[in-house]
Design an enzyme around this catalytic site. Structure first.
Site, PDB file in Angstrom:
ATOM      1  N   TRP A 227      -7.433  -5.007  -0.623  1.00 44.60           N
ATOM      2  CA  TRP A 227      -8.589  -4.733  -1.831  1.00 44.60           C
ATOM      3  C   TRP A 227      -9.015  -5.994  -2.396  1.00 44.60           C
ATOM      4  O   TRP A 227     -10.273  -6.126  -2.668  1.00 44.60           O
ATOM      5  CB  TRP A 227      -7.626  -4.113  -2.724  1.00 44.60           C
ATOM      6  CG  TRP A 227      -8.450  -3.565  -4.143  1.00 44.60           C
ATOM      7  CD1 TRP A 227      -8.147  -3.336  -5.203  1.00 44.60           C
ATOM      8  CD2 TRP A 227      -9.648  -2.567  -3.876  1.00 44.60           C
ATOM      9  NE1 TRP A 227      -9.129  -2.744  -5.994  1.00 44.60           N
ATOM     10  CE2 TRP A 227     -10.178  -2.405  -5.212  1.00 44.60           C
ATOM     11  CE3 TRP A 227     -10.672  -2.451  -2.989  1.00 44.60           C
ATOM     12  CZ2 TRP A 227     -11.387  -1.593  -5.335  1.00 44.60           C
ATOM     13  CZ3 TRP A 227     -11.871  -1.677  -3.059  1.00 44.60           C
ATOM     14  CH2 TRP A 227     -12.236  -1.360  -4.411  1.00 44.60           C
TER      15      TRP A 227
ATOM     16  N   TYR B  20      -4.979  -7.487   7.112  1.00 46.57           N
ATOM     17  CA  TYR B  20      -5.159  -6.235   6.255  1.00 46.57           C
ATOM     18  C   TYR B  20      -6.322  -5.546   6.733  1.00 46.57           C
ATOM     19  O   TYR B  20      -6.405  -4.326   6.322  1.00 46.57           O
ATOM     20  CB  TYR B  20      -5.045  -6.664   4.747  1.00 46.57           C
ATOM     21  CG  TYR B  20      -3.617  -7.194   4.339  1.00 46.57           C
ATOM     22  CD1 TYR B  20      -2.645  -6.332   4.084  1.00 46.57           C
ATOM     23  CD2 TYR B  20      -3.785  -8.613   4.045  1.00 46.57           C
ATOM     24  CE1 TYR B  20      -1.613  -6.971   3.641  1.00 46.57           C
ATOM     25  CE2 TYR B  20      -2.653  -9.142   3.737  1.00 46.57           C
ATOM     26  CZ  TYR B  20      -1.338  -8.321   3.513  1.00 46.57           C
ATOM     27  OH  TYR B  20      -0.180  -8.781   2.907  1.00 46.57           O
TER      28      TYR B  20
ATOM     29  N   LYS C  73      -2.980  -1.363 -10.906  1.00 46.40           N
ATOM     30  CA  LYS C  73      -2.845  -0.278 -11.424  1.00 46.40           C
ATOM     31  C   LYS C  73      -1.172   0.251 -11.739  1.00 46.40           C
ATOM     32  O   LYS C  73      -0.448  -0.075 -10.665  1.00 46.40           O
ATOM     33  CB  LYS C  73      -3.327   0.942 -10.585  1.00 46.40           C
ATOM     34  CG  LYS C  73      -4.820   0.748 -10.561  1.00 46.40           C
ATOM     35  CD  LYS C  73      -5.599   1.860  -9.472  1.00 46.40           C
ATOM     36  CE  LYS C  73      -6.924   1.512  -9.270  1.00 46.40           C
ATOM     37  NZ  LYS C  73      -7.555   2.666  -8.413  1.00 46.40           N
TER      38      LYS C  73
ATOM     39  N   GLY D 190     -11.036   2.734 -10.244  1.00 45.32           N
ATOM     40  CA  GLY D 190     -11.687   3.826  -9.862  1.00 45.32           C
ATOM     41  C   GLY D 190     -11.319   4.285  -8.551  1.00 45.32           C
ATOM     42  O   GLY D 190     -10.462   3.575  -7.828  1.00 45.32           O
TER      43      GLY D 190
ATOM     44  N   ALA E 221      -9.612   0.430   0.164  1.00 44.86           N
ATOM     45  CA  ALA E 221     -10.317  -0.848   0.542  1.00 44.86           C
ATOM     46  C   ALA E 221     -11.126  -1.057   1.852  1.00 44.86           C
ATOM     47  O   ALA E 221     -12.155  -1.408   1.900  1.00 44.86           O
ATOM     48  CB  ALA E 221      -9.076  -2.046   0.613  1.00 44.86           C
TER      49      ALA E 221
ATOM     50  N   LYS F  52      -2.089   8.373 -12.295  1.00 45.03           N
ATOM     51  CA  LYS F  52      -2.505   9.136 -10.965  1.00 45.03           C
ATOM     52  C   LYS F  52      -1.789   8.623  -9.707  1.00 45.03           C
ATOM     53  O   LYS F  52      -1.479   9.492  -8.973  1.00 45.03           O
ATOM     54  CB  LYS F  52      -3.861   8.725 -10.808  1.00 45.03           C
ATOM     55  CG  LYS F  52      -4.386   7.349 -10.530  1.00 45.03           C
ATOM     56  CD  LYS F  52      -4.301   6.884  -9.128  1.00 45.03           C
ATOM     57  CE  LYS F  52      -4.496   5.314  -8.774  1.00 45.03           C
ATOM     58  NZ  LYS F  52      -4.558   5.124  -7.399  1.00 45.03           N
TER      59      LYS F  52
ATOM     60  N   SER G 274      -4.018   7.109   1.141  1.00 51.23           N
ATOM     61  CA  SER G 274      -3.232   6.737   0.164  1.00 51.23           C
ATOM     62  C   SER G 274      -1.771   6.353   0.384  1.00 51.23           C
ATOM     63  O   SER G 274      -0.764   6.928   0.876  1.00 51.23           O
ATOM     64  CB  SER G 274      -3.386   7.988  -0.933  1.00 51.23           C
ATOM     65  OG  SER G 274      -2.232   7.685  -1.961  1.00 51.23           O
ATOM     66  N   ARG G 275      -1.304   5.095  -0.224  1.00 47.35           N
ATOM     67  CA  ARG G 275       0.099   4.764   0.066  1.00 47.35           C
ATOM     68  C   ARG G 275       0.954   5.545  -0.885  1.00 47.35           C
ATOM     69  O   ARG G 275       2.041   5.844  -0.471  1.00 47.35           O
ATOM     70  CB  ARG G 275       0.160   3.290  -0.403  1.00 47.35           C
ATOM     71  CG  ARG G 275      -0.429   2.286   0.595  1.00 47.35           C
ATOM     72  CD  ARG G 275      -0.307   0.728   0.051  1.00 47.35           C
ATOM     73  NE  ARG G 275       1.155   0.627  -0.234  1.00 47.35           N
ATOM     74  CZ  ARG G 275       2.117  -0.133   0.444  1.00 47.35           C
ATOM     75  NH1 ARG G 275       1.547  -0.157   1.934  1.00 47.35           N
ATOM     76  NH2 ARG G 275       3.135  -0.559   0.143  1.00 47.35           N
TER      77      ARG G 275
ATOM     78  N   LEU H 185       7.723   0.151  -1.105  1.00 46.05           N
ATOM     79  CA  LEU H 185       7.868   0.878  -2.498  1.00 46.05           C
ATOM     80  C   LEU H 185       6.359   1.146  -2.868  1.00 46.05           C
ATOM     81  O   LEU H 185       5.999   0.088  -3.551  1.00 46.05           O
ATOM     82  CB  LEU H 185       8.821   0.310  -3.390  1.00 46.05           C
ATOM     83  CG  LEU H 185       9.043   1.030  -4.575  1.00 46.05           C
ATOM     84  CD1 LEU H 185       9.779   2.431  -4.225  1.00 46.05           C
ATOM     85  CD2 LEU H 185      10.155   0.132  -5.511  1.00 46.05           C
TER      86      LEU H 185
END
Length: 334
Positions: free
Chosen positions: A12, A61, A116, A144, A148, A199, A262-263, A282
């Site tokens: 990111w 990455y 976040k 938002g 990435a 979220k 999404s992790r 984690l």
């Protein structure tokens, strides 16, 4: 000097640094754009920085995506001394260290962060940590619905820059808003940060729902009731309700709860299927679920989905038992 330093050379951080350079190119003829923009990506690992600088790729990455020629990659913290804006793109757990480090420097550039979550020990949000560790500094958050790899490839995305400082809102927007990245401004830091933290927790629950094969009806119900939890918690803390219906609330929740990249969703899926996340990672939602639940309880806000996720992560409840527990709750008005 017009110098953005992006701290954190993960996926990111790299993507946002690339977006900033695209923005500078897009607005290069605009009177609103300060002259001679310069972007540095600050990596923790000197070997990684050297490899990225030489190979023009973040192979660890963002493999296969070329870095812009103008992007400087460094591991030398001295680059912060002439920054006109610092953008912290680290895991939430790393913010405290960086706030303390920035506070020890004589230079007082404004600071934005893209983390976040909530502090696992104190329950503080990032802006509360910043107010304590960087008193008087102009600070804010970038958040938002965003993956990435898509931003790095230049695919369309919309983000929010939130700060109590209108000047910092403008500065963040100026650096990031470009041809494929649309940036909105907000003064509702609480709403943006609560949306970003909660979220992730709801996305873990949704992943578990899908991992248990409970169906699309259940997924829709879980996301909707999760949004209700996010909203009442945020409003109780002083947020504006409309923020939770925007990009950093509903938008980010939809992406994180349903997107395959999404992790947090993947963590929930793997936990429900195998009792653990593959690779032992984690997710951020797992780190802060209990902190969110404790803080909500302290102000009298009920968050049953969040409480179930915290109990599952801490080994006190299984995903099937959590599903039964939520379904067994008494009927009530929506």
């Amino acid at each position: 000097m017009n110098h953005l330093v992006v701290v954190g050379a993960g996926s990111w951080g790299t993507a946002l640094a690339m977006a900033a350079l695209r923005s500078a190119a897009f607005f290069s003829s605009s009177a609103d754009q300060p002259p001679a923009p310069h972007v540095t990506l600050l990596a923790r690992d000197a070997a990684q920085a050297a490899a990225m600088q030489a190979q023009r790729e973040n192979a660890r990455y963002l493999s296969g995506i070329a870095l812009p020629a103008a992007l400087n990659v460094s591991a030398d913290i001295a680059v912060l001394q002439d920054a006109s804006l610092v953008l912290l793109v680290t895991p939430f757990a790393g913010l405290r260290e960086w706030f303390e480090r920035l506070g020890s420097l004589g230079h007082a550039a404004p600071v934005l962060w893209a983390a976040k979550g909530m502090d696992a020990q104190s329950g503080e949000m990032a802006h509360e940590l910043a107010a304590r560790l960087l008193p008087g500094r102009a600070c804010g958050v970038v958040s938002g619905p965003s993956f990435a790899s898509e931003v790095a490839r230049g695919l369309p995305c919309a983000l929010t820059v939130a700060s109590s400082s209108e000047a910092l809102q403008q500065l963040g927007s100026q650096w990031l808003h470009g041809s494929t990245l649309r940036v909105y401004r907000s003064a509702d830091v609480i709403g943006v940060e609560v949306g970003g933290a909660v979220k992730n927790v709801i996305a873990i629950a949704t992943g578990m729902c899908d991992g248990l094969n409970l169906g699309l009806n259940a997924r829709a119900a879980l996301i909707t009731r999760g949004l209700a939890e996010m909203s009442r918690f945020a409003v109780a803390l002083g947020a504006k309700p409309e923020t939770l219906a925007g990009l950093t609330g509903l938008g980010d929740l939809i992406l994180t709860a349903t997107g395959d990249l999404s992790r947090n969703r993947r963590y929930g899926l793997e936990f429900a299927r195998d009792g653990h996340a593959h690779g032992g990672f984690l997710a951020e939602g797992a780190r802060c679920a209990r902190a969110v639940q404790h803080r909500a309880a302290a102000i009298g806000i009920e968050m049953p989905i969040t409480a179930c996720v915290a109990d599952i992560v801490e080994g006190r409840l299984s995903p099937p038992a959590a599903a039964q527990q939520l379904l067994a709750r008494a009927a009530r008005a929506e």
